[in-house]
Design a protein around this motif. Structure first.
Motif, PDB file in Angstrom:
ATOM      1  N   GLY A   1      -3.648   8.456  -3.773  1.00 45.56           N
ATOM      2  CA  GLY A   1      -4.964   8.352  -3.132  1.00 45.56           C
ATOM      3  C   GLY A   1      -4.966   7.484  -1.885  1.00 45.56           C
ATOM      4  N   ILE A   2      -3.896   6.725  -1.664  1.00 44.45           N
ATOM      5  CA  ILE A   2      -3.862   5.830  -0.494  1.00 44.45           C
ATOM      6  C   ILE A   2      -3.544   6.637   0.766  1.00 44.45           C
ATOM      7  CG2 ILE A   2      -2.509   3.978   0.586  1.00 44.45           C
ATOM      8  CD1 ILE A   2      -2.258   2.698  -2.111  1.00 44.45           C
ATOM      9  N   ARG A   3      -4.122   6.218   1.877  1.00 47.59           N
ATOM     10  CA  ARG A   3      -3.795   6.801   3.194  1.00 47.59           C
ATOM     11  C   ARG A   3      -3.338   5.682   4.103  1.00 47.59           C
ATOM     12  NH1 ARG A   3      -7.446  11.500   4.433  1.00 47.59           N
ATOM     13  NH2 ARG A   3      -8.069  12.231   2.385  1.00 47.59           N
ATOM     14  N   LEU A   4      -2.248   5.896   4.794  1.00 50.19           N
ATOM     15  CA  LEU A   4      -1.690   4.856   5.675  1.00 50.19           C
ATOM     16  C   LEU A   4      -1.283   5.474   6.995  1.00 50.19           C
ATOM     17  CD1 LEU A   4       0.889   3.087   3.325  1.00 50.19           C
ATOM     18  CD2 LEU A   4      -1.211   2.093   4.210  1.00 50.19           C
ATOM     19  N   ARG A   5      -1.555   4.805   8.094  1.00 46.82           N
ATOM     20  CA  ARG A   5      -1.027   5.283   9.383  1.00 46.82           C
ATOM     21  C   ARG A   5       0.420   4.835   9.499  1.00 46.82           C
ATOM     22  NH1 ARG A   5      -4.305   7.996  11.985  1.00 46.82           N
ATOM     23  NH2 ARG A   5      -2.839   8.313  13.686  1.00 46.82           N
TER      24      ARG A   5
ATOM     25  N   GLU B   1       0.219 -12.043  -3.944  1.00 45.67           N
ATOM     26  CA  GLU B   1      -0.384 -10.699  -4.031  1.00 45.67           C
ATOM     27  C   GLU B   1      -1.387 -10.439  -2.916  1.00 45.67           C
ATOM     28  OE1 GLU B   1      -2.360 -10.249  -7.778  1.00 45.67           O
ATOM     29  OE2 GLU B   1      -3.335 -12.204  -7.605  1.00 45.67           O
ATOM     30  N   ASP B   2      -1.874 -11.523  -2.286  1.00 39.91           N
ATOM     31  CA  ASP B   2      -2.856 -11.359  -1.202  1.00 39.91           C
ATOM     32  C   ASP B   2      -2.234 -11.567   0.175  1.00 39.91           C
ATOM     33  OD1 ASP B   2      -4.950 -10.809  -2.950  1.00 39.91           O
ATOM     34  OD2 ASP B   2      -5.276 -12.950  -3.324  1.00 39.91           O
TER      35      ASP B   2
ATOM     36  N   LEU C   1      -2.601  -4.186   4.937  1.00 42.45           N
ATOM     37  CA  LEU C   1      -2.326  -2.946   4.207  1.00 42.45           C
ATOM     38  C   LEU C   1      -3.324  -2.806   3.056  1.00 42.45           C
ATOM     39  CD1 LEU C   1       1.532  -2.868   3.550  1.00 42.45           C
ATOM     40  CD2 LEU C   1       0.258  -1.661   5.314  1.00 42.45           C
ATOM     41  N   PRO C   2      -3.578  -1.563   2.607  1.00 44.93           N
ATOM     42  CA  PRO C   2      -4.392  -1.409   1.392  1.00 44.93           C
ATOM     43  C   PRO C   2      -3.729  -2.154   0.234  1.00 44.93           C
ATOM     44  CG  PRO C   2      -3.983   0.721   2.433  1.00 44.93           C
ATOM     45  CD  PRO C   2      -3.139  -0.282   3.158  1.00 44.93           C
ATOM     46  N   LYS C   3      -4.563  -2.707  -0.635  1.00 46.61           N
ATOM     47  CA  LYS C   3      -4.083  -3.593  -1.701  1.00 46.61           C
ATOM     48  C   LYS C   3      -2.931  -2.980  -2.522  1.00 46.61           C
ATOM     49  CE  LYS C   3      -4.853  -6.934  -4.916  1.00 46.61           C
ATOM     50  NZ  LYS C   3      -4.571  -8.318  -4.677  1.00 46.61           N
ATOM     51  N   ARG C   4      -3.098  -1.715  -2.948  1.00 45.94           N
ATOM     52  CA  ARG C   4      -2.074  -1.149  -3.850  1.00 45.94           C
ATOM     53  C   ARG C   4      -0.742  -0.929  -3.134  1.00 45.94           C
ATOM     54  NH1 ARG C   4      -3.494   3.895  -6.068  1.00 45.94           N
ATOM     55  NH2 ARG C   4      -5.376   4.009  -4.822  1.00 45.94           N
ATOM     56  N   ALA C   5      -0.814  -0.574  -1.866  1.00 45.61           N
ATOM     57  CA  ALA C   5       0.433  -0.402  -1.104  1.00 45.61           C
ATOM     58  C   ALA C   5       1.098  -1.768  -0.941  1.00 45.61           C
ATOM     59  CB  ALA C   5       0.137   0.214   0.253  1.00 45.61           C
ATOM     60  N   ALA C   6       0.288  -2.790  -0.639  1.00 42.64           N
ATOM     61  CA  ALA C   6       0.833  -4.141  -0.474  1.00 42.64           C
ATOM     62  C   ALA C   6       1.489  -4.600  -1.768  1.00 42.64           C
ATOM     63  CB  ALA C   6      -0.289  -5.089  -0.069  1.00 42.64           C
ATOM     64  N   THR C   7       0.846  -4.315  -2.895  1.00 42.16           N
ATOM     65  CA  THR C   7       1.387  -4.764  -4.187  1.00 42.16           C
ATOM     66  C   THR C   7       2.762  -4.140  -4.440  1.00 42.16           C
ATOM     67  OG1 THR C   7      -0.844  -4.983  -5.014  1.00 42.16           O
ATOM     68  CG2 THR C   7       0.890  -4.884  -6.675  1.00 42.16           C
ATOM     69  N   VAL C   8       2.882  -2.829  -4.159  1.00 47.03           N
ATOM     70  CA  VAL C   8       4.169  -2.161  -4.391  1.00 47.03           C
ATOM     71  C   VAL C   8       5.252  -2.802  -3.525  1.00 47.03           C
ATOM     72  CG1 VAL C   8       5.421   0.016  -4.057  1.00 47.03           C
ATOM     73  CG2 VAL C   8       3.156   0.031  -5.118  1.00 47.03           C
ATOM     74  N   LEU C   9       4.945  -3.056  -2.275  1.00 45.88           N
ATOM     75  CA  LEU C   9       5.947  -3.639  -1.372  1.00 45.88           C
ATOM     76  C   LEU C   9       6.295  -5.067  -1.791  1.00 45.88           C
ATOM     77  CD1 LEU C   9       4.716  -2.330   2.109  1.00 45.88           C
ATOM     78  CD2 LEU C   9       6.602  -1.503   0.721  1.00 45.88           C
TER      79      LEU C   9
END
Ligand SMILES: Cc1cc2nc3c(=O)[nH]c(=O)nc-3n(C[C@H](O)[C@H](O)[C@H](O)COP(=O)(O)OP(=O)(O)OC[C@H]3O[C@@H](n4cnc5c(N)ncnc54)[C@H](O)[C@@H]3O)c2cc1C
Length: 397
Positions: free
Chosen positions: A200-204, A278-279, A285-293
């Motif tokens: 569901g995430i969209r990233l440029r 985590e912050d 970046l969107p939170k979930r993308a940041a968390t994965v990275l």
């Protein structure tokens, strides 16, 4: 009067029917489905992106010489003028994509259908062509209910993408080969584990397709994550090669404009040492993308303070932000692909799209081994190939 049978009442077949009939040819258009132009109605999310002002051979995969010859005969302005002659008003968006002013694909189909009717094109729907055979200098076109005789045949039966009927067998029985077919302009399936948390995430991003270590092609735009695939137009344009080439990887650069990513992260860490890891990327970046990275780069708890990020973790994170890798896995779905990569090869065709193998037989549209990028290029190929055929189909054989 010359009789031409056109197999396939899609974009290329309808356009060729109008142009041939305008040229004084008696045209019979055979469509397998109950109605002509079904796929046209679905194009451009129902808006029909019918051409692009920036058409050039580089926007296509296929034989360069054939592309240059065919594209050179019918420009985007010619396509707009052709549709204007049918009564369709078009506009171009800032990227050069051309749409009907009504924003409705149905308008494109309507003007083609109406012109066919006005020009006396005989349209037989619900008539899948089962076989085409030679009959002296002409052809027999065999359907379940009837057999038609024609001086020339144009196979404009489209491709495998989102199609129930195709013309590949007809071409093969007439002596042609068909290059391997793969879905193109579609989401690229990747290891589901790598994207599940990102759904569901969209990233440029800038997206690079690698084959082994070799960068094959770069696009940019919005990447969309689905449960098991990367999607979005910039990914669609890489799909055919992601499937065809060996050992492919999609590499996402999330900060293509950043000069020194590591320095930027170090400055950021220095500014917010007490914030939770985590912050750390909040606002970037969107939170979930940041968390994965962050989970990949930092082995500790994400509730730790940013000051706990070691230089090595920051380096890993900087690397991931510029080169986040996903590995294509499995084959893309035909039912989701917008076009087919592969088809009747250029080496079996003249530059007017007549068969070398079977003189008097012509091809147009997606059935030819040509496929274009997203943005109106595939429909432009349908029109330009139809135009080429219509201008040359009179030629003696
Ligand atoms: C969802 C979607 C969106 C798209 N959006 C765009 C867009 O905005 N811009 C763009 O440029 N391209 C777009 N495309 C691609 C574009 O639709 C195709 O490139 C184009 O339709 C190809 O034209 P064609 O005439 O070769 O084939 P088609 O339009 O597929 O027509 C072929 C016709 O032949 C018929 N047929 C097949 N076999 C037989 C047979 N044996 N006997 C009789 N009839 C037969 C089929 O039923 C079909 O009606 C999109 C495609 C899809 C699926």
């Amino acid at each position: 009067m010359m009789d031409v049978c056109i197999v396939g009442g899609g974009a290329a077949g309808l356009c060729a029917a109008v142009l041939c009939a305008r040229g004084g040819i008696r045209v019979t258009l055979l469509e397998a489905l109950p109605r002509v132009g079904k796929k046209l109605l679905a194009t451009g999310n129902g808006r029909c992106n019918l051409t692009n002002l920036h058409v050039s051979p580089e926007c296509y995969r296929g034989d360069r010489a054939l592309l240059s010859a065919v594209l050179g005969r019918f420009s985007p302005d010619d396509a707009r003028a052709f549709f204007a002659s049918l009564g369709l008003v078009t506009y171009a968006d800032p990227e050069g994509r051309v749409y009907p002013r009504t924003e409705q694909a149905a308008s494109v189909l309507d003007v083609l259908r109406l012109a066919c009717g006005e020009l006396g094109v005989r349209t037989l729907t619900g008539s899948p062509v089962e076989r085409v055979t030679r009959d002296g200098k002409g052809f027999l076109v065999i359907c379940e209910a009837q057999t038609l005789r024609a001086d020339r045949v144009l196979i404009a039966a489209g491709g495998r993408a989102q199609s129930g009927f195709t013309g590949y067998e007809l071409a093969k029985r007439l002596g042609h080969t068909v290059t391997p077919l793969t879905p193109a302009l579609c989401a690229v399936p990747v290891d589901p584990q790598s994207v599940r948390a990102l759904k569901g995430i969209r990233l440029r991003a800038d997206v690079t397709l690698l084959s082994g270590d070799q960068a094959v092609r770069r696009t940019s735009g919005e990447v969309q994550f689905t449960e098991r695939a990367l999607s979005g137009i910039c990914v669609f344009d890489l799909a055919r090669d992601a499937v065809r080439l060996p050992d492919t990887t999609l590499s996402l650069d999330l900060l293509p404009d950043a000069a020194d990513t590591l320095q930027m992260l170090c400055d950021r860490a220095a500014k917010m040492p007490t914030r939770a890891v985590e912050d750390f990327l909040a606002g970037l970046l969107p939170k979930r993308a940041a968390t994965v990275l962050l989970r990949t780069a930092y082995p500790g708890a994400l509730t730790d303070p940013v000051s706990a990020l070691s230089p090595a973790a920051l380096r890993t994170l900087a690397g991931l932000l510029r080169d986040w890798r996903f590995h294509p896995k499995g084959s893309a779905a035909w039912e989701l692909a917008q076009v087919t990569s592969g088809g009747v090869p250029a080496c079996e065709l003249t530059d007017t799209l007549q068969s070398h193998v079977c003189p008097g037989l012509y091809f147009a549209g997606e059935i030819v081994d040509v496929d274009g990028d997203c943005g109106g290029f595939n429909l432009h190929w349908a029109w330009t190939s139809a135009f080429t055929v219509s201008q040359n189909i009179h030629a003696p054989i």
